[in-house]
Write an enzyme that holds these catalytic residues in place. Structure first.
Site, PDB file in Angstrom:
ATOM      1  N   GLU A   1       2.762 -14.426   3.994  1.00 30.28           N
ATOM      2  CA  GLU A   1       2.498 -15.463   4.999  1.00 30.28           C
ATOM      3  C   GLU A   1       1.214 -15.159   5.774  1.00 30.28           C
ATOM      4  O   GLU A   1       0.383 -16.029   6.022  1.00 30.28           O
ATOM      5  CB  GLU A   1       3.667 -15.549   5.997  1.00 30.28           C
ATOM      6  CG  GLU A   1       4.974 -16.021   5.406  1.00 30.28           C
ATOM      7  CD  GLU A   1       5.850 -14.891   4.869  1.00 30.28           C
ATOM      8  OE1 GLU A   1       5.312 -13.873   4.367  1.00 30.28           O
ATOM      9  OE2 GLU A   1       7.082 -15.029   4.949  1.00 30.28           O
TER      10      GLU A   1
ATOM     11  N   ASN B   1       0.849  -1.180   0.000  1.00 28.17           N
ATOM     12  CA  ASN B   1       0.000   0.000   0.000  1.00 28.17           C
ATOM     13  C   ASN B   1       0.890   1.236   0.000  1.00 28.17           C
ATOM     14  O   ASN B   1       1.973   1.211   0.587  1.00 28.17           O
ATOM     15  CB  ASN B   1      -0.889  -0.009   1.260  1.00 28.17           C
ATOM     16  CG  ASN B   1      -1.983   1.023   1.193  1.00 28.17           C
ATOM     17  OD1 ASN B   1      -1.762   2.200   1.480  1.00 28.17           O
ATOM     18  ND2 ASN B   1      -3.172   0.606   0.812  1.00 28.17           N
TER      19      ASN B   1
HETATM   20  N1  THU Z   1       7.498  -9.779   2.563  1.00 26.74           N
HETATM   21  C1  THU Z   1       6.692 -10.874   2.641  1.00 26.74           C
HETATM   22  O1  THU Z   1       5.571 -10.878   2.109  1.00 26.74           O
HETATM   23  N2  THU Z   1       7.141 -11.962   3.294  1.00 26.74           N
HETATM   24  C2  THU Z   1       8.392 -12.094   3.809  1.00 26.74           C
HETATM   25  O2  THU Z   1       8.724 -13.168   4.329  1.00 26.74           O
HETATM   26  C3  THU Z   1       9.337 -10.975   3.749  1.00 26.74           C
HETATM   27  C4  THU Z   1       8.805  -9.701   3.194  1.00 26.74           C
HETATM   28  C5  THU Z   1       7.044  -8.628   1.790  1.00 26.74           C
HETATM   29  C6  THU Z   1       6.635  -7.411   2.551  1.00 26.74           C
HETATM   30  C7  THU Z   1       6.814  -6.329   1.504  1.00 26.74           C
HETATM   31  O3  THU Z   1       5.648  -6.287   0.686  1.00 26.74           O
HETATM   32  C8  THU Z   1       7.960  -6.828   0.658  1.00 26.74           C
HETATM   33  O4  THU Z   1       8.082  -8.216   0.918  1.00 26.74           O
HETATM   34  C9  THU Z   1       9.279  -6.135   0.931  1.00 26.74           C
HETATM   35  O5  THU Z   1       9.573  -6.159   2.290  1.00 26.74           O
END
Ligand code: THU
Length: 160
Positions: free
Chosen positions: A74, A64
């Site tokens: 997750e 966002n």
């Molecule tokens: N992110 C995840 O979705 N899972 C993870 O295990 C690490 C980070 C996402 C959050 C954000 O949208 C992007 O990766 C960069 O941090």
């Protein structure tokens, strides 16, 4: 002062060493990564859960413009699973991430907030979640979310 050792057992696996179910979940996590809404980080993360009722639940990160309002892959997957099948047990979680055009070579490391949320899901269901963190070079395979969060905070601290 005393010193105590906390031991963590982690297996690093090649994809060929995964079970057929785990390979299927890895594919699901990779598919989910492509659905990420990540216009700010361009880091696409996919998560796939297996439930004991046979359902496979996929999630991807949803960002966002107001950065903290986004959510990691997750938790997107886990909250959907818990909201849709509140009595099901999550048996597996597989996570895969793409940076630019390719999947990353070192295993993706879930953020602290996801580790905390997953820990509570595991505690709530009273059964461990097997976690696979994919990297193209190797995959981390662990038997429980507890391994990801030593010295963790949980609801037992809130009791008098
Ligand atoms: N992110 C995840 O979705 N899972 C993870 O295990 C690490 C980070 C996402 C959050 C954000 O949208 C992007 O990766 C960069 O941090």
């Amino acid at each position: 002062m005393t010193e105590r050792q906390i031991t963590t057992k982690i297996h690093f696996c090649a994809v060929e060493e995964l079970s057929d179910t785990e390979k299927m979940l890895l594919n699901a996590a990779k598919e989910a990564a492509v659905t990420a809404y990540a216009p700010y980080s361009h880091f696409q993360v996919g998560a796939a859960l297996l439930l004991d009722n046979g359902e496979v639940v996929k999630g991807s990160n949803q960002e966002n413009a107001a950065y903290p309002s986004g959510l990691c892959a997750e938790r997107v997957a886990m909250f959907y699973a818990n909201a849709t099948w509140p009595n099901a047990t999550i048996t597996h979680l597989v996570v895969a991430a793409r940076n630019g055009k390719a999947f990353i070579n070192i295993p993706i490391a879930p953020c602290g907030a996801c580790r905390q949320s997953l820990l509570e899901a595991e505690r709530r269901q009273g059964a461990p979640i097997r976690v696979l963190l994919y990297g193209t070079n190797e995959t981390v395979c662990i038997e429980s979310v507890k391994t990801l969060l030593p010295l963790s905070f949980d609801e037992s601290f809130l009791k008098e």
